[in-house]
Design an enzyme around this catalytic site. Structure first.
Site, PDB file in Angstrom:
ATOM      1  N   SER A 263       0.555  -1.220  -0.133  1.00  0.00           N
ATOM      2  CA  SER A 263       0.205  -0.195  -0.385  1.00  0.00           C
ATOM      3  C   SER A 263       1.079   0.850   0.280  1.00  0.00           C
ATOM      4  O   SER A 263       2.359   1.198   0.527  1.00  0.00           O
ATOM      5  CB  SER A 263      -1.025  -0.108   1.191  1.00  0.00           C
ATOM      6  OG  SER A 263      -0.057  -0.397   2.419  1.00  0.00           O
ATOM      7  N   LYS A 264       0.398   2.387   0.130  1.00  0.00           N
ATOM      8  CA  LYS A 264       0.581   3.455   0.313  1.00  0.00           C
ATOM      9  C   LYS A 264       1.450   3.880   1.489  1.00  0.00           C
ATOM     10  O   LYS A 264       2.331   4.263   1.062  1.00  0.00           O
ATOM     11  CB  LYS A 264       0.303   4.821  -0.334  1.00  0.00           C
ATOM     12  CG  LYS A 264       0.378   6.444  -0.573  1.00  0.00           C
ATOM     13  CD  LYS A 264      -0.702   7.353  -0.376  1.00  0.00           C
ATOM     14  CE  LYS A 264      -0.086   8.231  -0.972  1.00  0.00           C
ATOM     15  NZ  LYS A 264       0.645   8.954   1.061  1.00  0.00           N
ATOM     16  N   ARG A 265       1.413   3.247   2.810  1.00  0.00           N
ATOM     17  CA  ARG A 265       1.577   3.683   3.057  1.00  0.00           C
ATOM     18  C   ARG A 265       3.348   2.663   3.538  1.00  0.00           C
ATOM     19  O   ARG A 265       4.064   3.989   4.392  1.00  0.00           O
ATOM     20  CB  ARG A 265       1.029   3.144   4.663  1.00  0.00           C
ATOM     21  CG  ARG A 265      -0.723   3.431   4.896  1.00  0.00           C
ATOM     22  CD  ARG A 265      -1.548   3.482   5.993  1.00  0.00           C
ATOM     23  NE  ARG A 265      -1.262   5.165   6.589  1.00  0.00           N
ATOM     24  CZ  ARG A 265      -0.804   5.266   7.904  1.00  0.00           C
ATOM     25  NH1 ARG A 265      -1.231   3.954   8.866  1.00  0.00           N
ATOM     26  NH2 ARG A 265      -0.807   5.930   8.538  1.00  0.00           N
ATOM     27  N   ASP A 266       3.399   1.759   2.585  1.00  0.00           N
ATOM     28  CA  ASP A 266       4.264   1.334   2.579  1.00  0.00           C
ATOM     29  C   ASP A 266       5.575   1.587   2.583  1.00  0.00           C
ATOM     30  O   ASP A 266       6.563   1.672   3.062  1.00  0.00           O
ATOM     31  CB  ASP A 266       4.172  -0.387   2.399  1.00  0.00           C
ATOM     32  CG  ASP A 266       3.427  -1.079   2.920  1.00  0.00           C
ATOM     33  OD1 ASP A 266       3.123  -1.490   3.592  1.00  0.00           O
ATOM     34  OD2 ASP A 266       2.295  -1.442   2.486  1.00  0.00           O
ATOM     35  N   GLY A 267       4.990   2.943   1.389  1.00  0.00           N
ATOM     36  CA  GLY A 267       6.568   2.949   0.801  1.00  0.00           C
ATOM     37  C   GLY A 267       6.757   4.459   1.424  1.00  0.00           C
ATOM     38  O   GLY A 267       7.684   5.018   1.881  1.00  0.00           O
TER      39      GLY A 267
END
Length: 514
Positions: A263-267
RNA sequence: GCUCCUGUAGACGAAUUGGUUAAGUCACUGCUCUUUCACAGCAGAGGUUGCGGGUUCGAACCCCGUCGGGAGUACCA
């Protein structure tokens, strides 16, 4: 096989996730391999989630990756329009056919009523599903008299059209990757086909468009597998079951931890890109950088992505886009989710940089860092790239690691200075500088012979001379070949840096001893 | 909870479809390349193929059970 037509059908609700890029890539590869057509279709049926700029982002991202569609919005094609919002009237017709054939019904339950129902059931640890077992308890054209239904319709009251899923049937989905998957119809809910705003849901729009656009293969993410049973039913009810496209559901791209999809949060959390290109949001904290901004070569990104869930079965790992298309086949796609391995992504990028021509790299650098490189010649820049490309992971590393080729040394690594610099030997280093000053043809070869001869004549050791030269010239212990580097920087700069470097070394030692 | 998908070293994954000692790559360790870093090359470590049964001369592969991971379960896609 007949005409291969594949589509990538993203929803413009934000930036295109890297998993979406992989889906697009696989579609593209199949099309190219089979001489087919790659179509972009924008699935903008949910106006509440619509994000301005998302469609442009998708196009830009595909273009950066060099996998631009053959048909699509702004591109053209014989099957347009390619935005579902512009096809709205089309879907109505098919919803009415479902209705007329008794395969769908009007439902008048409000979202609030449905929410209440769900909450009430949840309180009893049960799950509410609008399906064949509950629909007779709801407010719809199955439970209301036809007069009552007509009255509600005439009154302009909101309604939805739901698929009437049969009882006690088996629905089989043939998937190219997973084989035949069987669902019991009793487990399937009565999905909404047409929303109260008149827009179709994904399910209806998708089937109608895939059919009308003569899509031959549906390659999409695994999250669609469960609803494919509904899609098969829809093809059947619309009379298109015989021309149904072939399905291939791709394994998900998982977080580096393996728990959940990327997900975006992982980035944000792990400091790695999970989107192809950057996104400029109104609020700075909503903006982010993509693979492009991290300094990735799009060819490396594609190569990396291709191998997340697919492999050619050979030992070759570096593939051009053309080679990927030639080698690609759906039956080599894996079944299990692939973790996002950022280290592997970096390795791919490094391999691409190493394989690039020096001139190509130089051009790219000038493109990105033109201001800093204003007075630098093309030849110099190309030689610089040749010297550094084996030690670099990203294009941006060139400037960070090799800034000293263009400007004076900013900082010196102190540890080796403290350890190896002997002020009492300074006269030898100064003598070496004088010897270098006497070289007319300042090439790497001459430098090497002069320095080596000097070391031999003075009975010094390589280990006490080379590191000091390197630090004086670059400030760091890591870097390219000393002689080539010095030759490129040029005689005047070398002499100057040796002098100021040694002075700095003396100071460091003096400070350490006091 | 229910439905579906999935499980081979830390990671990606191969194994001619039931046939020797379970490939290769990334990451890790060491050596070489007699200046560093990197590249490259060589070597090494890392596995009861999730687990337990069964079928078979023989199982990563087939059958049964079990556990783990994931997805779906919206008037989102």
């Amino acid at each position: 096989m007949t005409n291969i037509r594949v589509r990538f059908a993203p929803s413009p609700t934000g930036a295109l996730h890297i998993g979406g890029v992989r889906t697009a890539l696989y579609n593209y590869l199949l099309a190219k391999k089979m001489g087919g057509t790659f179509i972009l279709r924008i699935e903008d049926t949910d106006q509440t989630r619509y994000v301005a700029g998302a469609e442009k982002y998708i196009l830009d991202a595909l273009q950066w990756c060099n996998i631009s569609p053959d048909e699509g919005p702004g591109i053209g094609g014989a099957y347009g329009p390619y935005r579902q919002s512009e096809r709205k009237d089309l879907y109505q017709k098919y919803a009415e056919k479902l209705l007329a054939d008794g395969n769908a019904y009007y439902a008048f339950d409000t979202p609030e009523a449905l929410d209440e129902k769900r909450a009430a059931m949840e309180a009893e640890k049960q799950v509410f599903r609008y399906d064949s077992s509950t629909r007779m308890e709801m407010v719809n054209s199955l439970t209301l008299s036809s007069e009552a239904v007509q009255k509600r319709l005439d009154s302009g009251e909101g309604y939805t059209i739901r698929l009437k899923v049969p009882r006690e049937e088996q629905v089989q989905v043939h998937d190219l990757i997973r084989g035949t998957v069987t669902f019991q119809s009793n487990e399937l809910d009565d999905k909404i086909m047409l929303k109260s705003d008149g827009m179709p849901t994904y399910h209806l729009a998708n089937i109608v468009d895939d059919h009308l656009m003569e899509i031959s293969h549906v390659i999409r993410g695994e999250e669609w597998l469960p609803s494919t049973a509904h899609h098969v039913l829809l093809y059947r009810y619309l009379g298109w079951e015989n021309e149904m496209p072939k399905f291939a559901h791709l394994p998900l791209i998982l977080k580096p931890s393996g728990k959940g999809k990327l997900s975006k949060r992982d980035g944000d959390k792990l400091g790695m890109p999970v989107f192809p290109i950057g996104w400029e949001a109104e609020k700075a904290e909503d903006s982010f950088r993509g693979f492009r901004e991290y300094g990735f070569d799009p060819k490396a990104v594609l190569n990396f992505l291709a191998f997340l869930g697919w492999n050619p079965g050979t030992e070759q790992e570096i593939f051009s886009l053309e080679e990927l298309a030639a080698a690609f086949s759906i039956d080599k796609i894996g079944k299990s989710g692939a973790r996002f391995d950022y280290q592997k992504a970096q390795w791919f990028n490094q391999q691409y940089i190493i394989a690039s021509e020096d001139q190509t790299l130089a051009r790219s650098l000038r493109n990105d860092f033109g201001d800093q490189l204003a007075g630098v010649s093309d030849d110099f820049l190309a030689s610089f790239c040749g010297l550094l490309k084996e030690r670099v992971t990203f294009m941006t590393d060139f400037m960070e690691m090799g800034y000293y080729f263009f400007e004076p040394v900013k900082t010196y690594e102190e540890k080796p200075i403290r350890k190896k610099w002997k002020p009492e030997q300074r006269h030898n280093f100064d003598a070496l500088t004088a010897a270098l000053a006497a070289i007319d043809d300042f090439t790497a070869e001459h430098l090497e012979t002069v320095i080596k001869n000097f070391i031999a004549a003075k009975e010094l050791k390589f280990g006490e001379v080379f590191p000091m030269l390197r630090i004086a010239l670059t400030g760091t212990m890591s870097g390219p070949d000393l002689f080539k580097m010095a030759a490129l920087i040029g005689k005047a700069t070398v002499l100057e840096r040796l002098e100021s470097g040694y002075n700095h070394f003396d100071q460091v030692k003096a400070a350490a001893n006091s």
